[in-house]
Write a protein that holds these residues in place. Sequence first.
Motif, short mmCIF file in Angstrom:
data_model
loop_
_atom_site.label_atom_id
_atom_site.label_comp_id
_atom_site.label_asym_id
_atom_site.label_seq_id
_atom_site.Cartn_x
_atom_site.Cartn_y
_atom_site.Cartn_z
N CYS A 275 43.40 49.53 38.29
CA CYS A 275 42.90 48.70 39.40
C CYS A 275 41.87 47.70 38.91
O CYS A 275 41.89 46.52 39.29
CB CYS A 275 42.29 49.59 40.49
N ILE A 279 41.75 43.38 38.84
CA ILE A 279 40.66 42.50 39.31
C ILE A 279 40.20 41.59 38.18
O ILE A 279 40.04 40.38 38.36
CB ILE A 279 39.49 43.34 39.85
N PRO A 294 45.70 44.30 44.40
CA PRO A 294 45.12 43.17 45.12
C PRO A 294 46.16 42.34 45.87
O PRO A 294 45.91 41.90 47.00
CB PRO A 294 44.45 42.35 44.01
N PHE A 308 40.89 42.63 47.75
CA PHE A 308 40.15 43.09 46.57
C PHE A 308 39.21 44.24 46.92
O PHE A 308 39.00 45.15 46.10
CB PHE A 308 39.41 41.93 45.92
N THR A 311 41.28 47.24 47.00
CA THR A 311 41.65 47.63 45.63
C THR A 311 40.54 48.45 44.99
O THR A 311 40.80 49.45 44.30
CB THR A 311 41.95 46.38 44.78
N ASN A 350 35.04 48.92 36.99
CA ASN A 350 35.68 48.37 38.18
C ASN A 350 34.69 47.69 39.11
O ASN A 350 34.96 46.59 39.63
CB ASN A 350 36.40 49.50 38.94
N TRP A 353 33.62 44.14 37.72
CA TRP A 353 34.56 43.03 37.87
C TRP A 353 34.74 42.65 39.34
O TRP A 353 34.91 41.47 39.67
CB TRP A 353 35.90 43.36 37.22
N TYR A 354 34.66 43.64 40.23
CA TYR A 354 34.74 43.32 41.67
C TYR A 354 33.53 42.46 42.07
O TYR A 354 33.68 41.44 42.76
CB TYR A 354 34.76 44.61 42.49
N LEU A 357 33.79 38.85 40.88
CA LEU A 357 34.71 38.04 41.69
C LEU A 357 34.08 37.66 43.03
O LEU A 357 34.12 36.49 43.43
CB LEU A 357 36.00 38.81 41.93
#
Length: 375
Positions: A275, A279, A294, A308, A311, A350, A353-354, A357
């Motif tokens: 996941c 992303i 996503p 997202f 996700t 995770n 990176w979320y 974004l």
Amino acid sequence: MSGKDDHIFKKFNLLRTPSGRMILKSGLLKDKKYSLFKHYLNESKKEYTGFVQRYKDGIYELIRSDSTPIDTHKAFIDEIGSPKELELEANQIAIVKEKINERTIINDRIERILNSNFVKMTYPVFFALFDGYSDKSNSHDRILRDNVIDGHLIAIDLSEPMDRIVDKDEDLDYLEDYKFLNPYILTLAKRKIREAGTEVFKEFEAGFMDALMGQKIDYEMKTNSLDLTYENLERSYKKYRSVLGTAGKNMCLNQKPLSEIYYIGMAKAAECVGCGNEIQDAIGTSGIKSPSWPLFYSTMTGDVKSGFKLTLEKSRSYLSEAYLALEMLEEDFKIKPYLEFLFLTVGHYNEFWYRELITKRVDLLTKFQHDLKIT
């Protein structure tokens, strides 16, 4: 902490996520979780050069001793389901073999495909898993350890050239070479894993076929011959859980009940990282990967920001199952604290990176929303 994206584990970035702050706290206290994680990271770094050399030497010897490379290539293509994207014509095989027959060229290609987060982050994990088994069983066999770890790591590395060939997103000048190398990479992996015993090899074979099935489903959704559905995405994620889950089983020589516990922990952690990869890839390629969670959640809700966010929640559901595996281990199991820390790093990856974004790439969210409406 041992991959291509080391910067995401710098102090400043650790402070930006819930999991990262827990990692920092563990490091400041120098508790058992942190100490064990650092120990296996350092040990694997010492051993990594030896692994790379064994890998290069093995591939070189296989190529040099192969008098029928056309038959070797055809057998490989048949075994993995005859995908045209990975196939070389007979005349191409002769040309590539002549070019790639030199040790320096083979070494260069192996180094290129080893430049992978998946491989670099996995190596210390396998070291720890095998050490946990060795401590529990009071059995310490270095040759056996090297064979089973090398074999599974090389099998994992096979996904790199295959993905690069299919995706055509990097190393475009070397894709023909990778097509030629693929059969030898798989042969070397199998040769090493077979040395660990019949039950271990049988488990690898079954896991490899499952991973191929997941990859096939993934490709069929990419080419729209299969619909993007929740069930199909879960099935495609075999490409993650079968590879790492099977390796987990075999790091304890497929001996139950530990093999089942290792399987759950590794399979679910791998799906969780999958996941995060999706992303990260969305940022890196300025597009939502097809197929991916996503894309699925964005399509279902009509809103990419929600897609997202969901996700990230999906990744946490995978990780919560990985944590359940830890509950099945005895409290004094040697590497239990290591695995707790490892899962924190997965969560931070995770979350990082979320956050990147959502907070820094609003322009991409706008683009993704526009692209979704057009689709």
